[in-house]
Design an enzyme around this catalytic site. Structure first.
Site, short mmCIF file in Angstrom:
data_model
loop_
_atom_site.label_atom_id
_atom_site.label_comp_id
_atom_site.label_asym_id
_atom_site.label_seq_id
_atom_site.Cartn_x
_atom_site.Cartn_y
_atom_site.Cartn_z
CG ASP A 1 75.28 28.36 85.99
OD1 ASP A 1 75.75 29.39 86.50
OD2 ASP A 1 75.01 28.27 84.78
CD GLU B 1 69.38 33.71 84.11
OE1 GLU B 1 70.53 33.62 83.65
OE2 GLU B 1 68.53 34.50 83.64
CG HIS C 1 74.77 32.77 85.58
ND1 HIS C 1 74.35 31.51 85.21
CD2 HIS C 1 73.85 33.63 85.07
CE1 HIS C 1 73.24 31.60 84.51
NE2 HIS C 1 72.90 32.87 84.41
CD GLU D 1 71.66 39.42 81.42
OE1 GLU D 1 72.22 39.88 80.41
OE2 GLU D 1 71.68 38.22 81.72
CG ASN E 1 66.52 37.44 85.79
OD1 ASN E 1 66.63 37.03 86.93
ND2 ASN E 1 66.98 36.78 84.73
#
Ligand code: 9MR
Length: 354
Positions: A267, A265, A237, A159, A201
């Site tokens: 979801d 990641e 996300h 990030e 990432n």
């Protein structure tokens, strides 16, 4: 030429053999998601927490039965690994590595530099550039060195951009070392494990936009300078109903630079109360994300963030949202898992078109 043809035949044979195992004539997959992922050469990962991994057999079974790799959700972060300066705690990372190796799973390392989950001594300390550089290199050297040759890929920088927008985040590293902390960290990791795939990432880039453009410009510059950057992690996300349509085209921009990409990641959080219809629609969203990865030759894998809904960061961080993973709190598979399986059940892309 003859060799190339032979090699091509071998590839076709291997793919066909794998297909024969995973996709029998009635079309029903056998062997579960790991076997299906293997047909595509895709890594299907999941983020794991140490406590349930050590104590909960049902949790472990979900991991081993459905995934091919693990990411440590928290235990390889700074505050866990180096809570005191020079005082390393390897208990959590070792537990994840040992579990993965015993079960034949790959490992994604997460993460070497981030603005969150820093130990107090680092967050509140004041360091001049040479000292912070020493601290950074020591930490990367210790972590990457301990698992050298055993971690497929590291999220070296996590990030680096502000939550929304194109500016680099003014984190500890940026504030003291300037923008090139990113290149320095990549070099430091590469020196210790030249085989590991090194990633930046990031979140909020999946559908393109100013942040994705800025990351692209950064990645292009690093590649041009020969800095050892190998991949871009698209965190993924998502909110139910807002999974971007253009994930594959955004990923392709980066693979056109010669980089690999991965969804790191994944979801999909659903607002409460959650209906069956929403879970079915969520399955389509999981399916679409995995299909997007399969559509991009340089997309190497998809990692789901959390083993089950009882071990997901979502309810705590987004009150009113839940049900973000493919398994419920009792480890029962949800439609989302079927979505993943459906995506993986299609015929693999022939190697020549990749
Ligand atoms: O899932 C992690 C959660 O348990 C932690 O409390 C949180 C702390 O910041 O970090 C979560 O993982 C994050 C990941 O490391 C980086 N991308 C965002 C993830 C969700 O916050």
């Amino acid at each position: 030429m003859a060799l190339a043809v032979l090699a091509g035949c071998a590839v076709v044979f291997v793919v066909a053999a794998a297909l024969a195992v995973a996709l029998p004539e009635d079309g029903e997959p056998e062997g579960g998601p790991p076997a299906l992922a293997a047909v595509h050469g895709l890594d299907l990962g999941v983020a794991v927490a140490v406590e349930p991994l050590l104590r909960d057999g049902g949790y472990r079974d979900v991991v081993t039965g459905n995934y091919t790799s693990v990411t440590a959700e928290n235990t390889m972060k700074w505050d866990a690994v180096q809570p005191e300066r020079g005082g390393f705690d390897w208990s959590g990372p070792d537990a994840v590595m040992d579990f993965a190796e015993a079960e034949g799973l790959d490992v994604r390392g997460h993460t070497l530099l981030w603005h969150n989950q820093l130990p107090a001594w680092l967050e509140r300390g004041s360091f001049d550039p040479p000292e912070l550089r020493r601290i950074m290199r020591e930490h990367i050297g210790a972590l990457v060195g301990r698992y050298q040759g055993r971690v497929e890929a590291w999220d070296v920088v996590n990030e680096p951009f502000v939550d929304e927008g194109a500016a680099l985040r003014e984190n500890l590293w940026y504030g003291v070392l300037g923008e090139d902390y990113i290149a320095e960290a990549l070099w430091a990791a590469h020196e210790v494990d030249p085989e590991a795939r090194l990633y930046i990432n990031e979140f909020g880039i999946e559908g393109g936009g100013a942040k994705a453009d800025a990351l692209y410009a950064l990645a292009e510059d690093l590649v041009d300078r020969g800095v050892p950057l190998h991949g871009i992690g698209f965190q993924g996300h998502f909110v139910h109903g807002q999974v971007p349509e253009d994930l594959a085209s955004t990923m392709r921009r980066f693979t056109d630079l010669g980089l690999e990409v991965a969804v790191t990641e994944l979801d999909v959080r659903v607002p409460e109360p959650v209906t069956e219809a929403e879970l079915d629609a969520q399955a389509g969203e999981y399916r679409r994300v995995v299909e997007s990865c399969l559509d991009v030759p340089g997309c190497v894998g998809v990692t789901v963030w959390g083993v089950d809904d009882g071990h997901s960061w979502i309810p705590e961080w987004f009150p009113g949202y839940t049900s973000a993973t493919p398994f419920d709190e009792d480890h029962r598979p949800k439609p989302a898992l079927e979505g993943i399986v459906e995506a993986l059940s299609r015929r693999p892309t022939p190697p020549s078109s990749g």
